[in-house]
Design an enzyme around this catalytic site. Structure first.
Site, PDB file in Angstrom:
ATOM      1  N   ARG A  24       0.807  -1.054  -0.347  1.00 63.92           N
ATOM      2  CA  ARG A  24       0.199  -0.342  -0.424  1.00 63.92           C
ATOM      3  C   ARG A  24       0.489   1.101   0.138  1.00 63.92           C
ATOM      4  NH1 ARG A  24      -4.773   0.695   4.274  1.00 63.92           N
ATOM      5  NH2 ARG A  24      -2.429   1.120   6.280  1.00 63.92           N
ATOM      6  N   LYS A  47      -2.601   7.103   1.064  1.00 61.52           N
ATOM      7  CA  LYS A  47      -2.356   7.450   2.405  1.00 61.52           C
ATOM      8  C   LYS A  47      -1.112   8.226   2.540  1.00 61.52           C
ATOM      9  CE  LYS A  47      -2.195   4.800   6.913  1.00 61.52           C
ATOM     10  NZ  LYS A  47      -3.421   5.142   7.337  1.00 61.52           N
ATOM     11  N   GLU A 103     -16.355   6.487   4.748  1.00 56.42           N
ATOM     12  CA  GLU A 103     -15.268   5.784   5.995  1.00 56.42           C
ATOM     13  C   GLU A 103     -15.332   6.268   7.032  1.00 56.42           C
ATOM     14  OE1 GLU A 103     -11.084   5.119   4.942  1.00 56.42           O
ATOM     15  OE2 GLU A 103     -11.027   7.257   3.859  1.00 56.42           O
TER      16      GLU A 103
HETATM   17  N1  PMP Z   1      -9.399   5.152   6.555  1.00 54.02           N
HETATM   18  C1  PMP Z   1      -8.527   6.009   7.284  1.00 54.02           C
HETATM   19  C2  PMP Z   1      -8.979   7.195   6.622  1.00 54.02           C
HETATM   20  C3  PMP Z   1      -7.334   5.358   7.546  1.00 54.02           C
HETATM   21  O1  PMP Z   1      -6.038   6.045   7.734  1.00 54.02           O
HETATM   22  C4  PMP Z   1      -7.373   4.313   8.258  1.00 54.02           C
HETATM   23  C5  PMP Z   1      -5.424   3.250   8.514  1.00 54.02           C
HETATM   24  N2  PMP Z   1      -5.934   4.205  10.007  1.00 54.02           N
HETATM   25  C6  PMP Z   1      -8.393   3.496   8.482  1.00 54.02           C
HETATM   26  C7  PMP Z   1      -9.002   3.998   7.196  1.00 54.02           C
HETATM   27  C8  PMP Z   1      -8.346   1.870   8.820  1.00 54.02           C
HETATM   28  O2  PMP Z   1      -6.726   1.854   7.691  1.00 54.02           O
HETATM   29  P1  PMP Z   1      -6.107   0.372   8.305  1.00 54.02           P
HETATM   30  O3  PMP Z   1      -6.519  -1.221   8.978  1.00 54.02           O
HETATM   31  O4  PMP Z   1      -4.913   0.213   7.350  1.00 54.02           O
HETATM   32  O5  PMP Z   1      -5.050   1.287   9.584  1.00 54.02           O
END
Ligand code: PMP
Length: 290
Positions: free
Chosen positions: A50, A149, A182
């Site tokens: 990622r 990210k 989200e």
């Molecule tokens: N959405 C956002 C905006 C995030 O920053 C994150 C990570 N903290 C997630 C979802 C969850 O992703 P992950 O399970 O890879 O931590």
């Protein structure tokens, strides 16, 4: 604490980035947050994939291979004597001039922080959290795609401020049409009549590593999981709602915008999934001892 920065492990007090680094001047960079469970770096490969995908989107060349990065991460975790913890990986555009042109930044800055994890209080898993829907909307995928990210988290931070102001733990972010995308640092799932639904990443959600793991576990448990758009209507009307993320793992949501979800307490599907997630996590990744 030892920090890995540009190829060297240095003391925390010496781990500094120039004010001319475009990560600081423009938020020009990408990052990852990764868990360590009992000496196992959780799904490191997926996190690195990622990170590399995020970097590619912003046309940033990470100046090392994934194998080299893996070795550097293990070295940092070991140097800090951690068996459980949290890793923050960052790659910024590096030092340039005051203009925003990335062509004037010859070498990216890479840093690795391995620290203790600040766990969420047990009370949140036992009783659930309250969330709100934010007024600030998800930027469209034709702008900076939120699947990246990136070090530009201000949109999420604005939503987080709304949650703080409302005394809530998280905020649901909607896209411009009102579809749930989200939360500020977590993905979201709704459960209705035993079927799990989470928004598709094409709406502009981060493809969470925890989200992927939960989808896999649920399907293996014989549950139907859909990745399809839904609105706040389906959230308020759900039997269960939970959020997922590296720090959070799975956290149940019992109230959204003042509406009680289901019976107002963590549901059975959430509990099964969290238990199975935690059972698998310490073996699902790269061991620091091997
Ligand atoms: N959405 C956002 C905006 C995030 O920053 C994150 C990570 N903290 C997630 C979802 C969850 O992703 P992950 O399970 O890879 O931590």
């Amino acid at each position: 604490m030892k920090i890995w920065i540009d190829g060297q492990l240095v003391d925390k007090s010496e781990a500094k980035i120039s004010v001319f680094d475009h990560g600081v001047l423009y938020g020009d960079g990408v990052f990852e947050g990764i868990r360590i469970y009992d000496g196992c770096i959780y799904r490191l490969e997926q996190h690195l994939d990622r990170l590399w995908s995020s970097a590619k989107y912003i046309k940033l060349t990470i100046p090392m291979t994934q194998e080299e990065m893996t070795r550097a991460i293990i070295e940092t975790v070991r140097a800090n004597g951690l068996r459980d913890g949290y890793i923050r990986l960052g790659v910024t555009r590096g030092i340039g001039d005051l203009g925003l042109n990335p062509n004037n930044c010859p070498s990216p800055t890479v840093f690795i922080i391995a620290d203790q994890i600040r766990l969420f209080p047990q009370e949140l898993y036992d009783n659930g959290i309250e969330v709100i829907s934010a007024a600030v909307q998800r930027q469209p995928v034709s702008a900076l795609n939120p699947r990246v990210k990136s070090c530009n988290y201000l949109n999420n931070i604005l939503a987080r401020i709304e949650a703080n102001n409302a005394g809530a733990h998280e905020a649901i972010i909607l896209d411009l049409r009102g579809f749930v995308v989200e939360c500020t640092a977590d993905n979201i799932f709704v459960v209705r009549r035993g079927v799990l639904t989470t928004p598709p990443v094409y709406l502009g959600a981060l493809r969470g590593i925890t989200r992927d793991a939960v989808i896999e576990i649920a399907r293996e448990q014989g549950r139907e999981v859909r990745e399809e758009p839904f609105t706040l209507y389906e959230v308020y009307d759900a039997d269960e709602v939970f959020v997922t993320g590296t720090a959070a793992e799975l956290v149940p949501v019992v109230k959204v915008d003042g509406r009680t979800i289901g019976e107002g307490k963590p549901g059975p599907i959430f509990r099964h999934l969290l238990e199975e997630f935690r059972r698998r996590a310490p073996r699902d990744g790269v061991m620091i001892d091997s």
